[in-house]
Design an enzyme around this catalytic site. Sequence first.
Site, PDB file in Angstrom:
ATOM      1  N   GLU A 100      12.994   2.100   3.590  1.00 12.51           N
ATOM      2  CA  GLU A 100      12.143   1.105   2.945  1.00 12.51           C
ATOM      3  C   GLU A 100      12.888  -0.210   2.791  1.00 12.51           C
ATOM      4  OE1 GLU A 100      10.401   2.462  -0.660  1.00 12.51           O
ATOM      5  OE2 GLU A 100      10.066   4.505   0.082  1.00 12.51           O
ATOM      6  N   SER A 101      12.153  -1.309   2.994  1.00 10.81           N
ATOM      7  CA  SER A 101      12.778  -2.629   2.947  1.00 10.81           C
ATOM      8  C   SER A 101      13.322  -2.965   1.561  1.00 10.81           C
ATOM      9  CB  SER A 101      11.763  -3.699   3.388  1.00 10.81           C
ATOM     10  OG  SER A 101      10.629  -3.681   2.516  1.00 10.81           O
TER      11      SER A 101
END
Length: 1428
Positions: A656-657
């Site tokens: 996930e960013s």
Amino acid sequence: MGCPNQQSEVAAVSRDTKDCSCTPARSSLAFMVNSEISAVLAVMRRNVRWGFHYTTDEDQLDHPLIKSFKDIRKLVFLWQHQWHTMSPVVYLQPFLDVIQSDETSAPITGVALSSIYKFLTLEVLDLDTINVADALRLIVDAVTSCRFEVTDPASEEVVLMKILQVLLACMKSKAAVNLSNQHVCNIVNTCFQIVHQAISKGELLQRTARHTMHELIRCVFMHLPVLCDNNQDFTQGGKSHIGDEVSIPDKDPTSASKPHDNGYIGSKIELVGGPLNLSTDMPEVKMDHETTGEVGQGTNNLVAEPYGVPCMVEIFNFLCSLLNVVENVGVGPRSNSLTYDEDVPLFAFGLINSAIELSGPSLGHHPEMLALVQNDLFHSLMQFGLSPSPLILSTVCNIVLNLYHHMRAKLKLQLEAFFSCVLMKLAINKHGASYQQQEVAMEMLVDLCRQPGFIHEMYANYDCDISCSNLFEDLSNLLSKSAFPVNSPLSAINFLALEGLIAMISGMAETIGDGDHQISVLEPDAPNLEDHESFWNVKCDSFENPECWVPYIHKMKHVKKKLMIGVDHFNRDPKKGFQFLQGSCLLPETLDPLSVASFLRYTSGLDKNLVGEYLGNHDRFCVDVLQEYAKTFDFQEMNLDIALRVFLETFRLPGESQKIQRVVEAFAERYYEQSPDTFANKDAALLLSYSLIMLNTDQHNAQVKKKMTEDDFIRNNRRINGGDDLPREYLSELYHSICENEIRMTPEQGVGFPVMTHDNWVGLIHKSRQTAPFIICRSGEQINNKMFAILSGPTVAALSVVLDLVDQEAVLQTCIDGFLNVAKIAGCYHLDDVLDGLLVSLSKFTTLLLPMSIEESVLSFGHDSKAQKSTVAVFNIANTYGDYIRSGWRNILDCILSLYKLGLLPAQLARDAADDLDSNSEPESFRSALASPVKPALPPARKSLGLMGRFSEFLYYDTEKPAPQPSEEEVEARKRAMDTVKDCRIDSVFTESKFLQSESLLNLCRALISASHEDENGAVFCLELLITVTLNNRDRIMLLWQNVFEYIANIVQSAVMPSTLVEKAVFGLIRICRRLLPYKEELTDDLLKSLQLILKLDARVADAYCEHITREIMRLVKANAGQIKSHLGWRTITSLLSITARHPEASEPGFETLEFIMLDGAHLLPANFVLCVNAARQFAESRVGDVARSMRSLDLMAGSSVCLVMWSREAVVEELETALQLYQDIGEMWVRLVQSLRKVCIDSREEIRNHAVVLLQQCLTSLEGIHLQDEMWVQCFDLVVFPLLNDLLGIVEEKSAKEYRNMEGTLTLSLKLLSKSFLHSLPCTSRSVSFSKIWLGVLSCMEHYTKVKFRGKRSEKIYELVPELLKNTLFVMKSMGILSPNASDGLWEQTWLHIKPLAPSMQSEVFPDDESQTMVAGALPEVSPVVQ
């Protein structure tokens, strides 16, 4: 151009090979120089170019080269007395000019080189020579710049070989110490170029060039220890290739050959007409003048000063760079002369190995060389270790072994990586390795195991380090598994693995030594589960002092075990993992960010995916953990890409960013904090870090088709540094680093051994800064026990499997030695379960437990070396480590029983110390029980004298057939078997059992009991061994007695027929009692009580052994009569003796024993008085012996009364109460004595009967000094006197004269006994209320006796005796005033009522009328009682 004279070349080469070890005299130097000038000129004249000047134009000037020779020639003889002042440069220069000239041909250059070689080898140039340093350096400069015309390949190779000779001679010269760092580098570089060029030349040149290169490396690096001893400053010199920054060996092959800034382009060999085209990709040995000094003069001095560490650093770096070139060339079409095959890396590794061997530990004393070894060299070793070539792998292993030996303290993590990622992976065939690779790797592991202290250092440094793998445990498991063959015969790998295990065990055993001393093991205190301690902060005060580091590693090992369990929980569920660690007090009860971060950072084995997810979580606590996690890294002086690799190598970056952003922010903040000079602010570090991650994805994702260029990358990162650009060179370096080596975001998947990727290596180098120091174990005895717990099980299993499958003598002995070493360690650390398992395994290989006939078993055992060695080993363990054997005793006894049944045991097995003293008195069958196997039990011991008995015996022997004679093979096999048994020292197992510890001794006895249930022969044998062990442990008899007695009791009580086992049990019990009674007073009653078992024998059994039993009891009594004090003990003895009274064979020793006790009261006591009297009565009444023995028995009974008198006198000195009790006891014993005599008085034998009456009378009337109470006499008359007279009267009336002869005499004696005993007791009885009853009883007896008839006629003798006795009695009573007419009790009337029928005139004779009147008047005279 002309061709050279081949003969002159051969002559020159042969001359060059001669090496004179002596130095020529100074006076001969002129002739030597002149000779060499002539040789050069002679060859030059043969050449067309040079010969032209002498034939066509005499006026033309000589060529400068020739002229210089002639000039020197004119002067040399003028210098004969001035050579010590002459500079060698003067006469060497012409030769050097020829070497450097590009106009000379190969033969001319070769002869000039030969001349220089001669000057060097004959030591013309020594340390005392003027300007020797300049001369030697000029030679090196000239030779390394040698130029000549190529005329033919052979001449070219000769010149190249001569160049090698001269350069090597320069380095071997005593004056070589004057060479500068640069010159040494030039020499090595030139030799390597020739090596490289020789690839296309002849085999001889190739081999010579390589050999010379090796010799040069040896010459250079053997100087390093000397420099260390001289304390040379290692901080100076040499270009720094590593510096303080973590880096990876340079993969750019062109970087190693860039020109120097000072214009020096390296050494050069040119061949005019056929020059050498050196590859520009080849590395060179370079001295970087700009980095070796600070400025100006310092630089020149460093390059020009005598060679030392700087050139060695450059040479070592050059050797390491050779491996980088090979790696980059790769496998493919030949692009140049140096391609990837096993030859080039072998050559490079060979040179490196030579340097390491000769440098030794000194190599690690220089920071730059140490950095090269730690990083460049080891990284190459890791890569080439997985090469498919077994030869390369073998060379790599040799280098690693040398590095371990010399530098292991500084290569902790590198060695761990090599062991885990290369050796173990190959050895267990996890890399698709070939059999040859597997074998080489296994050989390396075995060699390591043979190194002193290796296994201890593996355990202490890795298994007890929470951040390292369990190398020792992994190695133990690997070797154990590899020793087991899988569906195939034993292979070399199996044997190698076994050797490794044995080497490990031997290494432990050697630290223990041969003594039987106890080893003190420093154990950690029991962990306090109530106190939390940060395991990552635990420190050791000293890693050199065992008193500090031994408890430390024990503690860390305990922590590591708990951590591994926590890791397993964490990898399944992080929450449960934390809960377990909190419960184990490895994490605080309330979690804090630092503790969790430290756990995630320093604990190995965690799932990197879970770690990344946890660190990237948005929870505030997780964010704090991430910050603390980042703070555990040290990014100082580290490039951003390297720092990013180190950081991301410890976990997997989340997908996930937002999580990625949080992680990268933490990293950037930490990096900027430690490297503030690189970036303007932390945002710049953050942006560039993001950019590097994006570049990594772009370059190494196969789905991205259009890759980012360097310009794109630089453009994307403009103005990120606080509005300014970062240096282009800096960004370019980052770009190439990412492109060439991917930052792996996904951890390597695989089970078992790890994979060493580029990022892993970067992380390892970083981790090595923080790892705990390497512990050097000079003695591992304090940690052996923990290691042995890991190693013992796999080792014993492997040894058992191999021993089962092999027959080779050497391998058998190796296995046996391994077993014994295991036993030695187990015994030292009191590991009884290991010893028991060892004995179970070994006993299977003795073949003694196999079901075979005796002949087959002996034959098999005698020819089976494996069985013999195993048997000796079993008893070696039993004799040496018996203290710690428990259940294993049963296996040992099974082997002993088998040997016994085979007739292989010595005749005197298990004789205890005192047996020799009394063996002559043992029954023959008892003494020889252990000499040979027990034969079937014969009929009862008593001989049958009847005709049928003899006939049956004749039939029995007639059925026996003569045994067949054994063959020579059987005789030889039995001899070898006997020799083996002799080596076993089986007897020591039992005779030395007194030294066994209590628990082991108890288990030995239990094993003897349990092993005796096989068959009767075995039971007899085991029983004898049990008795021997019992006797040898008399001081600990209480420990054994219960088991021994219960076992013997079971045998005795269950016996219904005579047998050898019962015989052994009975006599063994007596033997134990006889031997132990003198030493165990507190056990006397128990020992003697145990003899009551004999009384419970079946009648047939008792009859068979009665005589022997009695004789043994006699020996026991004679030896221990003084120790027997209690009534219980004597009751047992007298009971046994009483039984023998009626036994034909046993009565004689029985009576002898009783006589020994009673004669003269020698051993009579109040405790045994009545018992002995009763026993004597049994012998007196017995008709088995002759009358004399019965008479002696009566004498013993009567003689015992002396003791009563003695005891009565002794009681006078006692207190009143005690004395009264003693008198009471003595009186009771007297009553029992006379009662026993009374019983014999009615014996049918006249002599016995009459003698008994006489003795009874003595006991009643002649015991002066015995204090008898009045009631005792009353009791005596009631129980003894009156019943005796009544019994005798009844016999006369009822029995026939044939049975009881001459009863008249007996009655006469009994009447006298009655009268005398009455008169003797009159003072006592007259005071009794029962006196009238007694007196009337006396009168009644006399009355009845006067009526006795013999053959129908009354006895005149008795008839006359009775009145006489009465008259005497009445006078006494009259004199005592007991009988008078005035008595009011009616005694007077009753008396005369009984007397008148017997003697009517008796009253008037005793009491005349005048006396009666006087008495009526009450005048009674005082008369003393008269007892006749």
